[in-house]
Scaffold this motif. Structure first.
Motif, PDB file in Angstrom:
ATOM      1  N   GLU A 117       0.831  -1.215   0.000  1.00 43.16           N
ATOM      2  CA  GLU A 117       0.000   0.000   0.000  1.00 43.16           C
ATOM      3  C   GLU A 117       0.863   1.263   0.000  1.00 43.16           C
ATOM      4  N   TYR A 118       1.938   1.264   0.777  1.00 39.47           N
ATOM      5  CA  TYR A 118       2.834   2.424   0.821  1.00 39.47           C
ATOM      6  C   TYR A 118       3.478   2.647  -0.552  1.00 39.47           C
ATOM      7  N   LEU A 119       4.050   1.582  -1.123  1.00 36.13           N
ATOM      8  CA  LEU A 119       4.704   1.715  -2.424  1.00 36.13           C
ATOM      9  C   LEU A 119       3.714   2.095  -3.520  1.00 36.13           C
ATOM     10  N   LYS A 120       2.534   1.527  -3.472  1.00 38.66           N
ATOM     11  CA  LYS A 120       1.522   1.852  -4.482  1.00 38.66           C
ATOM     12  C   LYS A 120       1.175   3.333  -4.422  1.00 38.66           C
ATOM     13  N   SER A 121       0.956   3.848  -3.223  1.00 40.16           N
ATOM     14  CA  SER A 121       0.627   5.271  -3.075  1.00 40.16           C
ATOM     15  C   SER A 121       1.794   6.149  -3.506  1.00 40.16           C
ATOM     16  N   LEU A 122       2.977   5.816  -3.034  1.00 35.58           N
ATOM     17  CA  LEU A 122       4.153   6.632  -3.327  1.00 35.58           C
ATOM     18  C   LEU A 122       4.479   6.635  -4.817  1.00 35.58           C
ATOM     19  N   THR A 123       4.498   5.464  -5.435  1.00 38.14           N
ATOM     20  CA  THR A 123       4.900   5.407  -6.838  1.00 38.14           C
ATOM     21  C   THR A 123       3.840   6.013  -7.754  1.00 38.14           C
ATOM     22  N   ARG A 124       2.578   5.854  -7.401  1.00 35.79           N
ATOM     23  CA  ARG A 124       1.540   6.509  -8.205  1.00 35.79           C
ATOM     24  C   ARG A 124       1.610   8.024  -8.057  1.00 35.79           C
ATOM     25  N   LEU A 125       1.942   8.477  -6.867  1.00 33.72           N
ATOM     26  CA  LEU A 125       2.123   9.910  -6.656  1.00 33.72           C
ATOM     27  C   LEU A 125       3.304  10.430  -7.480  1.00 33.72           C
ATOM     28  N   ILE A 126       4.367   9.656  -7.538  1.00 37.08           N
ATOM     29  CA  ILE A 126       5.532  10.052  -8.341  1.00 37.08           C
ATOM     30  C   ILE A 126       5.144  10.195  -9.814  1.00 37.08           C
ATOM     31  N   VAL A 127       4.405   9.216 -10.334  1.00 35.27           N
ATOM     32  CA  VAL A 127       4.012   9.256 -11.747  1.00 35.27           C
ATOM     33  C   VAL A 127       3.114  10.455 -12.029  1.00 35.27           C
ATOM     34  N   ILE A 128       2.136  10.692 -11.171  1.00 35.14           N
ATOM     35  CA  ILE A 128       1.188  11.782 -11.451  1.00 35.14           C
ATOM     36  C   ILE A 128       1.810  13.157 -11.189  1.00 35.14           C
ATOM     37  N   LEU A 129       2.775  13.223 -10.274  1.00 34.47           N
ATOM     38  CA  LEU A 129       3.417  14.518 -10.009  1.00 34.47           C
ATOM     39  C   LEU A 129       4.405  14.925 -11.097  1.00 34.47           C
ATOM     40  N   TYR A 130       4.827  13.984 -11.933  1.00 31.62           N
ATOM     41  CA  TYR A 130       5.726  14.360 -13.032  1.00 31.62           C
ATOM     42  C   TYR A 130       5.020  15.353 -13.970  1.00 31.62           C
ATOM     43  N   PRO A 131       3.870  15.012 -14.559  1.00 30.98           N
ATOM     44  CA  PRO A 131       3.216  16.024 -15.397  1.00 30.98           C
ATOM     45  C   PRO A 131       2.533  17.130 -14.586  1.00 30.98           C
ATOM     46  N   ALA A 132       1.944  16.788 -13.445  1.00 31.00           N
ATOM     47  CA  ALA A 132       1.266  17.818 -12.645  1.00 31.00           C
ATOM     48  C   ALA A 132       2.275  18.831 -12.112  1.00 31.00           C
ATOM     49  N   ASN A 181       7.743  25.092  -3.703  1.00 33.75           N
ATOM     50  CA  ASN A 181       8.851  24.638  -2.860  1.00 33.75           C
ATOM     51  C   ASN A 181       8.567  23.270  -2.245  1.00 33.75           C
ATOM     52  N   LYS A 182       7.301  23.001  -1.897  1.00 35.18           N
ATOM     53  CA  LYS A 182       6.939  21.678  -1.364  1.00 35.18           C
ATOM     54  C   LYS A 182       7.131  20.595  -2.425  1.00 35.18           C
ATOM     55  N   LEU A 183       6.741  20.891  -3.654  1.00 33.93           N
ATOM     56  CA  LEU A 183       6.937  19.928  -4.739  1.00 33.93           C
ATOM     57  C   LEU A 183       8.417  19.665  -4.980  1.00 33.93           C
ATOM     58  N   LYS A 184       9.204  20.722  -4.971  1.00 35.81           N
ATOM     59  CA  LYS A 184      10.644  20.560  -5.170  1.00 35.81           C
ATOM     60  C   LYS A 184      11.267  19.755  -4.034  1.00 35.81           C
ATOM     61  N   ALA A 185      10.831  20.005  -2.798  1.00 34.48           N
ATOM     62  CA  ALA A 185      11.352  19.255  -1.654  1.00 34.48           C
ATOM     63  C   ALA A 185      10.966  17.780  -1.757  1.00 34.48           C
ATOM     64  N   PHE A 186       9.727  17.492  -2.157  1.00 32.21           N
ATOM     65  CA  PHE A 186       9.293  16.107  -2.329  1.00 32.21           C
ATOM     66  C   PHE A 186      10.120  15.423  -3.412  1.00 32.21           C
ATOM     67  N   ASN A 187      10.376  16.123  -4.522  1.00 29.95           N
ATOM     68  CA  ASN A 187      11.171  15.553  -5.614  1.00 29.95           C
ATOM     69  C   ASN A 187      12.598  15.251  -5.187  1.00 29.95           C
ATOM     70  N   GLU A 188      13.105  15.984  -4.211  1.00 27.22           N
ATOM     71  CA  GLU A 188      14.477  15.757  -3.750  1.00 27.22           C
ATOM     72  C   GLU A 188      14.611  14.548  -2.838  1.00 27.22           C
ATOM     73  N   ASN A 189      13.577  14.285  -1.999  1.00 25.51           N
ATOM     74  CA  ASN A 189      13.763  13.218  -1.009  1.00 25.51           C
ATOM     75  C   ASN A 189      12.570  12.274  -0.835  1.00 25.51           C
ATOM     76  N   LEU A 190      11.497  12.451  -1.607  1.00 22.42           N
ATOM     77  CA  LEU A 190      10.290  11.613  -1.549  1.00 22.42           C
ATOM     78  C   LEU A 190       9.652  11.569  -0.164  1.00 22.42           C
ATOM     79  N   ASP A 191       9.884  12.581   0.626  1.00 20.50           N
ATOM     80  CA  ASP A 191       9.306  12.646   1.965  1.00 20.50           C
ATOM     81  C   ASP A 191       7.891  13.204   1.856  1.00 20.50           C
TER      82      ASP A 191
END
Length: 142
Positions: free
Chosen positions: A89-104, A126-136
């Motif tokens: 569940e964690y990986l599914k949420s995280l990886t789907r968020l990664i995919v959708i945040l690329y174009p968004a 800045n929050k998006l950039k921080a998430f992209n740096e460390n996936l937190d």
């Protein structure tokens, strides 16, 4: 001859089943890509003034291919850990968020550039950039 054909048929059957059961997710990603493409086209045409049809089509096809490839790779990872429900569940949420945040994320950055940082607010960028740096995920919800 039948083995390669049956393998291809099996792959298409699996992809079709996954596509049907995840149609909302796929529609969301495609919507984000479409919005990003429109806003990016406006940004490059009117703000940067470097728009070319060749780069525009190339960028769109690249984004579509990368999102599709990443979604497939991440779904393979999900399948690998499906027996560990918490990890799954964690990986599914995280990886789907990664995919959708690329174009968004790209659309948000283009919006911000068009409006000179007024919209969306720089705090969100800045929050998006921080998430992209460390996936937190905490960087987004804080």
């Amino acid at each position: 001859m039948s083995l390669p054909l049956s393998t291809v048929t099996w792959i298409f059957t699996e992809i079709s089943g996954w596509t049907f059961s995840n149609s909302d997710y796929i529609a969301g990603v495609l919507t984000c890509i479409a919005i990003d493409h429109i806003i990016g086209s406006i940004y490059h045409a009117f703000k940067l003034k470097d728009f070319t049809l060749k780069k525009n089509i190339s960028g769109l096809l690249t984004k579509l291919a990368l999102c599709a490839g990443a979604a497939i790779l991440f779904e393979v990872i999900h399948t690998t850990v499906k027996d560990a429900s918490l990890i799954y569940e964690y990986l599914k949420s995280l990886t789907r968020l990664i995919v959708i945040l690329y174009p968004a994320g790209s659309a948000f950055l283009n919006m911000s550039a068009i409006t000179n940082g007024i919209f969306p607010p720089l705090g969100w960028i800045n929050k998006l950039k921080a998430f992209n740096e460390n996936l937190d995920l905490n960087k987004i919800k804080e």
